[in-house]
Design a protein around this motif. Structure first.
Motif, PDB file in Angstrom:
ATOM      1  N   VAL A  56       0.888  -1.117   0.055  1.00 51.91           N
ATOM      2  CA  VAL A  56      -0.018   0.105  -0.098  1.00 51.91           C
ATOM      3  C   VAL A  56       0.787   1.340   0.041  1.00 51.91           C
ATOM      4  N   LEU A  57       1.955   1.272   0.651  1.00 49.40           N
ATOM      5  CA  LEU A  57       2.943   2.410   0.798  1.00 49.40           C
ATOM      6  C   LEU A  57       3.651   2.491  -0.578  1.00 49.40           C
ATOM      7  N   GLN A  58       3.754   1.477  -1.226  1.00 45.30           N
ATOM      8  CA  GLN A  58       4.374   1.716  -2.555  1.00 45.30           C
ATOM      9  C   GLN A  58       3.502   2.331  -3.541  1.00 45.30           C
ATOM     10  N   GLU A  59       2.158   1.977  -3.205  1.00 48.11           N
ATOM     11  CA  GLU A  59       1.143   2.409  -4.460  1.00 48.11           C
ATOM     12  C   GLU A  59       0.867   3.949  -3.958  1.00 48.11           C
ATOM     13  N   THR A  60       0.948   4.013  -2.494  1.00 49.95           N
ATOM     14  CA  THR A  60       0.770   5.700  -2.151  1.00 49.95           C
ATOM     15  C   THR A  60       1.923   6.590  -2.829  1.00 49.95           C
ATOM     16  N   TRP A  61       3.106   5.869  -2.620  1.00 53.01           N
ATOM     17  CA  TRP A  61       4.163   6.552  -3.281  1.00 53.01           C
ATOM     18  C   TRP A  61       4.181   6.895  -4.685  1.00 53.01           C
ATOM     19  N   LEU A  62       3.844   6.078  -5.393  1.00 52.36           N
ATOM     20  CA  LEU A  62       3.298   6.347  -6.890  1.00 52.36           C
ATOM     21  C   LEU A  62       2.384   7.202  -7.383  1.00 52.36           C
ATOM     22  N   ARG A  63       1.534   7.105  -6.494  1.00 61.03           N
ATOM     23  CA  ARG A  63       0.221   8.442  -6.737  1.00 61.03           C
ATOM     24  C   ARG A  63       0.808   9.706  -6.187  1.00 61.03           C
ATOM     25  N   TRP A  64       1.706   9.771  -5.106  1.00 59.91           N
ATOM     26  CA  TRP A  64       1.935  11.040  -4.596  1.00 59.91           C
ATOM     27  C   TRP A  64       3.220  11.590  -5.481  1.00 59.91           C
ATOM     28  N   THR A  65       3.838  10.791  -6.211  1.00 58.32           N
ATOM     29  CA  THR A  65       4.860  11.438  -7.299  1.00 58.32           C
ATOM     30  C   THR A  65       4.216  12.308  -8.343  1.00 58.32           C
ATOM     31  N   GLY A  66       2.899  11.842  -8.576  1.00 61.85           N
ATOM     32  CA  GLY A  66       2.153  12.713  -9.747  1.00 61.85           C
ATOM     33  C   GLY A  66       1.234  13.657  -9.109  1.00 61.85           C
ATOM     34  N   VAL A  67       1.465  13.974  -7.803  1.00 61.47           N
ATOM     35  CA  VAL A  67       0.371  15.174  -7.207  1.00 61.47           C
ATOM     36  C   VAL A  67       1.218  16.356  -7.517  1.00 61.47           C
ATOM     37  N   ILE A  82      -4.778   9.165   0.607  1.00 65.36           N
ATOM     38  CA  ILE A  82      -4.301   8.164  -0.501  1.00 65.36           C
ATOM     39  C   ILE A  82      -3.923   6.855  -0.013  1.00 65.36           C
ATOM     40  N   THR A  83      -3.386   6.497   1.120  1.00 67.81           N
ATOM     41  CA  THR A  83      -2.959   5.429   1.752  1.00 67.81           C
ATOM     42  C   THR A  83      -4.280   4.686   2.251  1.00 67.81           C
ATOM     43  N   THR A  84      -5.314   5.354   2.688  1.00 66.41           N
ATOM     44  CA  THR A  84      -6.644   4.899   3.187  1.00 66.41           C
ATOM     45  C   THR A  84      -7.474   4.387   2.040  1.00 66.41           C
ATOM     46  N   ARG A  85      -7.348   4.936   0.773  1.00 67.29           N
ATOM     47  CA  ARG A  85      -8.080   4.510  -0.464  1.00 67.29           C
ATOM     48  C   ARG A  85      -7.420   3.172  -0.855  1.00 67.29           C
ATOM     49  N   GLN A  86      -6.073   3.252  -0.826  1.00 67.04           N
ATOM     50  CA  GLN A  86      -5.229   2.051  -1.355  1.00 67.04           C
ATOM     51  C   GLN A  86      -5.346   0.811  -0.432  1.00 67.04           C
ATOM     52  N   ALA A  87      -5.497   1.204   0.798  1.00 67.69           N
ATOM     53  CA  ALA A  87      -5.722  -0.016   1.878  1.00 67.69           C
ATOM     54  C   ALA A  87      -7.157  -0.357   1.805  1.00 67.69           C
ATOM     55  N   LEU A  88      -8.217   0.316   1.354  1.00 68.69           N
ATOM     56  CA  LEU A  88      -9.589  -0.299   1.334  1.00 68.69           C
ATOM     57  C   LEU A  88      -9.603  -1.270   0.068  1.00 68.69           C
ATOM     58  N   THR A  89      -8.965  -0.727  -0.968  1.00 64.73           N
ATOM     59  CA  THR A  89      -8.738  -1.536  -2.289  1.00 64.73           C
ATOM     60  C   THR A  89      -8.053  -2.781  -1.857  1.00 64.73           C
ATOM     61  N   ARG A  90      -7.020  -2.922  -1.059  1.00 61.97           N
ATOM     62  CA  ARG A  90      -6.176  -4.150  -0.666  1.00 61.97           C
ATOM     63  C   ARG A  90      -6.959  -4.884   0.291  1.00 61.97           C
ATOM     64  N   LEU A  91      -7.690  -3.977   1.399  1.00 69.77           N
ATOM     65  CA  LEU A  91      -8.600  -5.089   2.398  1.00 69.77           C
ATOM     66  C   LEU A  91      -9.603  -6.183   1.544  1.00 69.77           C
ATOM     67  N   ARG A  92     -10.356  -5.420   0.504  1.00 69.38           N
ATOM     68  CA  ARG A  92     -11.233  -6.322  -0.096  1.00 69.38           C
ATOM     69  C   ARG A  92     -10.616  -7.456  -0.788  1.00 69.38           C
ATOM     70  N   THR A  93      -9.440  -7.089  -1.206  1.00 70.62           N
ATOM     71  CA  THR A  93      -8.673  -8.408  -1.757  1.00 70.62           C
ATOM     72  C   THR A  93      -8.265  -9.402  -0.780  1.00 70.62           C
TER      73      THR A  93
END
Length: 319
Positions: A56-67, A82-93
């Motif tokens: 999730v942190l890696q995904e957060t970083w990738l999105r943060w670099t485009g902000v 960003i982290t919360t949204r990515q974690a919610l997606t991961r939580l369902r998986t």
């Protein structure tokens, strides 16, 4: 913000790798690193898995670099969102993965430093017992509870993170708080009380003292084991002090000559680790209620023990 696919195409390196290039840290990396421990803690509390939290942190970083950081008023709130949204997606998986998991699923234990234990709210929120309570919440309820009760975010900030209205978030928070209150350990238990109970537990199992073990276990104690289908463990929770005590003494008795128990800090709370022939075999965390052990959580799945060789930094604050 650009799309996730664009983010991946632009830069797939992490902040540490960027820092290593040229020895200079750019402002985006500095901001991310300043909040990293907090973001990891948010993700871990939502997922109960350090490996998934790191993803999730890696995904957060990738999105943060485009902000466009010039448009960001509050970096902490933005990164948490960003982290919360990515974690919610991961939580369902993760929920789908748990459905096919062999036996009981337990959170991934973390070796933690004394400073985590000193932050009472943080230690309580990442304890094995609390993480299991959080498992009973729906994904959005879990996110709202963690962000509100642990990290004290405002309802407006949480609403942006979970794509709900502030009014809806208030209702979700109220419902989640009541749900957790009904299931969390009864009353505050000090680290000293837990250490005392673990010391008595350790003495009893090392000497084969059945009565000594029964004295520290609650009558309705529950033993949960997680071997992940790789290591032997009880497939389903075992309840009752006599059953649990006899199973523990029989199991530990078979490896008495090659095993050792020692106390350490796991997820901010005192816990026991067992080594077999010098190799880490089991992490045993406990839940305490009214001075007795009511929950025993034995993690044996080797994939979940990788965070026990070095302390994991957890924090509710910015570095």
């Amino acid at each position: 913000m650009t799309s996730g696919n664009d983010d991946h195409a632009r830069d797939t390196t992490g902040p540490g790798e960027q820092h290593a290039r040229g020895g200079r840290t750019d402002p985006a990396t500095e901001a991310f690193l300043a909040h990293r421990n907090l973001l990891f803690t948010v993700a871990y509390e939502m997922l109960g898995s350090a490996a998934d939290a790191e993803d999730v942190l890696q995904e957060t970083w990738l999105r943060w670099t485009g902000v466009d950081r010039a448009a960001v008023r509050d970096e902490r709130a933005y990164l948490v969102r960003i982290t919360t949204r990515q974690a919610l997606t991961r939580l369902r998986t993760l929920g789908r993965r748990k459905e096919s998991y062999v036996g009981s699923w337990l959170p991934e234990p973390l070796l933690t430093a004394p400073d985590v234990a000193e932050d009472v709210m943080l230690a309580d929120s990442v304890s094995m017992a609390m993480l299991l309570v959080l498992e009973t919440l729906a994904p959005t309820e879990r996110a709202v509870f963690v962000l509100r009760e642990v990290f004290a975010l405002g309802y407006d900030e949480i609403a942006e993170a979970v794509d709900r209205s502030p009014a809806a978030v208030r209702q979700i928070a109220h419902r989640a708080r009541a749900h957790v209150a009904d299931r969390r350990p009864r009353g505050a238990v000090s680290p000293a009380e837990t250490r005392s109970a673990l010391d008595a537990f350790q003495r009893a199992v090392e000497t084969g003292d059945l009565q000594g073990l029964l004295d520290v276990l609650a009558p309705d104690v529950v033993l949960v084991g997680d071997g992940g289908g790789v290591k032997q463990a009880v497939l389903w929770p075992l309840s009752g002090a006599d059953k649990v005590a006899r199973l523990l003494l029989a199991g530990l008795g078979r490896v008495a000559g090659s095993s050792s128990l020692r106390r350490t800090l796991v997820n901010g709370r005192p816990a026991l680790v067992m080594c077999l022939d010098g190799e880490l075999d089991t992490v045993l965390a406990v839940r305490m209620d009214d001075g007795l052990i009511t929950g025993l959580y034995a993690v044996r799945n080797p994939e979940k023990l990788s965070r026990m060789d070095a302390e994991t930094a957890l924090s509710r604050q910015v570095v």
